[in-house]
Design a protein around this motif. Structure first.
Motif, short mmCIF file in Angstrom:
data_model
loop_
_atom_site.label_atom_id
_atom_site.label_comp_id
_atom_site.label_asym_id
_atom_site.label_seq_id
_atom_site.Cartn_x
_atom_site.Cartn_y
_atom_site.Cartn_z
N ILE A 164 -2.67 4.23 7.48
CA ILE A 164 -3.51 3.04 7.11
C ILE A 164 -4.10 2.92 5.95
O ILE A 164 -4.01 1.77 5.55
CB ILE A 164 -4.57 3.22 8.24
N ARG A 165 -4.53 3.91 5.36
CA ARG A 165 -5.00 3.77 3.78
C ARG A 165 -4.14 3.26 2.90
O ARG A 165 -4.52 2.22 1.83
CB ARG A 165 -5.64 5.22 3.33
N ILE A 166 -2.62 3.70 3.15
CA ILE A 166 -1.76 3.21 2.19
C ILE A 166 -1.39 1.68 2.64
O ILE A 166 -1.38 0.84 1.56
CB ILE A 166 -0.36 3.87 2.26
N LEU A 167 -1.39 1.44 3.93
CA LEU A 167 -1.21 -0.01 4.24
C LEU A 167 -2.31 -1.05 3.76
O LEU A 167 -2.19 -1.97 3.37
CB LEU A 167 -1.27 -0.16 5.62
N GLU A 168 -3.46 -0.58 3.89
CA GLU A 168 -4.76 -1.29 3.43
C GLU A 168 -4.46 -1.37 1.78
O GLU A 168 -5.09 -2.39 1.26
CB GLU A 168 -6.03 -0.37 3.71
N SER A 169 -3.96 -0.59 1.20
CA SER A 169 -4.03 -0.54 -0.43
C SER A 169 -2.83 -1.42 -0.89
O SER A 169 -2.72 -1.87 -2.15
CB SER A 169 -3.97 0.79 -1.02
N ARG A 170 -1.68 -1.61 0.01
CA ARG A 170 -0.46 -2.28 -0.34
C ARG A 170 -0.14 -3.44 0.46
O ARG A 170 -0.33 -3.16 1.61
CB ARG A 170 0.58 -1.34 -0.57
N ALA A 171 0.05 -4.64 -0.17
CA ALA A 171 0.66 -5.79 0.56
C ALA A 171 1.95 -5.88 0.51
O ALA A 171 2.66 -6.90 1.30
CB ALA A 171 -0.07 -7.00 -0.12
N ASP A 172 2.79 -4.86 0.13
CA ASP A 172 4.38 -5.07 0.06
C ASP A 172 5.06 -4.40 1.07
O ASP A 172 6.10 -3.96 0.79
CB ASP A 172 4.58 -4.73 -1.58
N ILE A 173 4.54 -3.65 2.01
CA ILE A 173 5.30 -2.51 2.81
C ILE A 173 5.76 -3.48 4.03
O ILE A 173 5.58 -4.20 4.52
CB ILE A 173 4.28 -1.64 3.45
N ASP A 174 7.43 -3.32 4.12
CA ASP A 174 8.00 -4.15 4.88
C ASP A 174 8.40 -3.36 6.23
O ASP A 174 8.61 -4.04 7.27
CB ASP A 174 9.46 -4.56 4.32
N LEU A 175 8.38 -2.05 5.98
CA LEU A 175 8.86 -1.47 7.49
C LEU A 175 8.03 0.07 7.34
O LEU A 175 7.82 0.60 6.37
CB LEU A 175 10.36 -1.16 7.38
N VAL A 176 7.67 0.43 8.54
CA VAL A 176 7.01 1.86 8.78
C VAL A 176 7.76 2.46 9.79
O VAL A 176 8.28 2.20 10.68
CB VAL A 176 5.50 1.79 9.11
N PHE A 177 8.43 3.81 9.26
CA PHE A 177 9.29 4.76 10.17
C PHE A 177 8.32 6.07 10.26
O PHE A 177 7.82 6.47 9.42
CB PHE A 177 10.37 5.19 9.14
N THR A 178 7.77 6.01 11.42
CA THR A 178 6.92 7.14 11.93
C THR A 178 7.28 7.90 13.01
O THR A 178 8.13 7.51 14.07
CB THR A 178 5.54 6.37 12.27
N ASP A 179 6.84 9.00 13.09
CA ASP A 179 7.17 10.10 13.84
C ASP A 179 5.90 9.90 15.05
O ASP A 179 4.99 9.13 14.73
CB ASP A 179 6.72 11.52 13.46
N VAL A 180 6.27 10.30 16.29
CA VAL A 180 4.98 10.18 17.34
C VAL A 180 4.07 11.14 17.48
O VAL A 180 2.82 11.06 17.28
CB VAL A 180 5.83 9.96 18.84
#
Length: 122
Positions: free
Chosen positions: A42-58
């Protein structure tokens, strides 16, 4: 898109699996970012507007797991594409945010690359 390349954020608490996923993203020709848990993601998403896809573990330590994180991202950053993977849980599509993809672990690298390519093309 940064440098014309899609940007993929890998969220995974296991360093070895995270490194493998980052390698996969780089192999596909995308820019890779990485986070150990949902809070860092979330910190990274808040600091960058250029993220196209998130690949996450559960399964992850911290304030929320990958499933909660994926719903949070869908609500807050609707255009971001989501791929969710899990070694323990087999998730029903209905429990995932709209438009996201689920893969059980161990996942097939080609399946993930194919899903990323399709999602990033749409």
């Amino acid at each position: 898109m940064h440098n014309g390349k899609p940007v993929v954020l890998v969220v995974e608490d296991s360093p070895i699996i995270r490194m493998g996923a980052v390698d996969l993203v780089l192999l596909a020709g995308y820019e890779a970012l990485e986070a150990r848990d949902a809070d860092e993601a979330i910190r990274i998403l808040e600091s960058r507007a250029d993220i196209d896809l998130v690949f996450t573990d559960v399964q992850m330590p911290g304030t929320m797991d990958g499933l909660k994180l994926s719903h949070y991202i869908r609500d807050r950053w609707p255009p971001v594409k989501l791929i969710v993977a899990s070694g323990n849980a087999i998730l029903e599509e209905s429990s995932l945010p709209a438009g996201s993809r689920f893969f059980p672990k161990p996942y097939n690298d080609h399946s993930i690359l194919d899903a990323m390519a399709r999602m990033l093309a749409s």
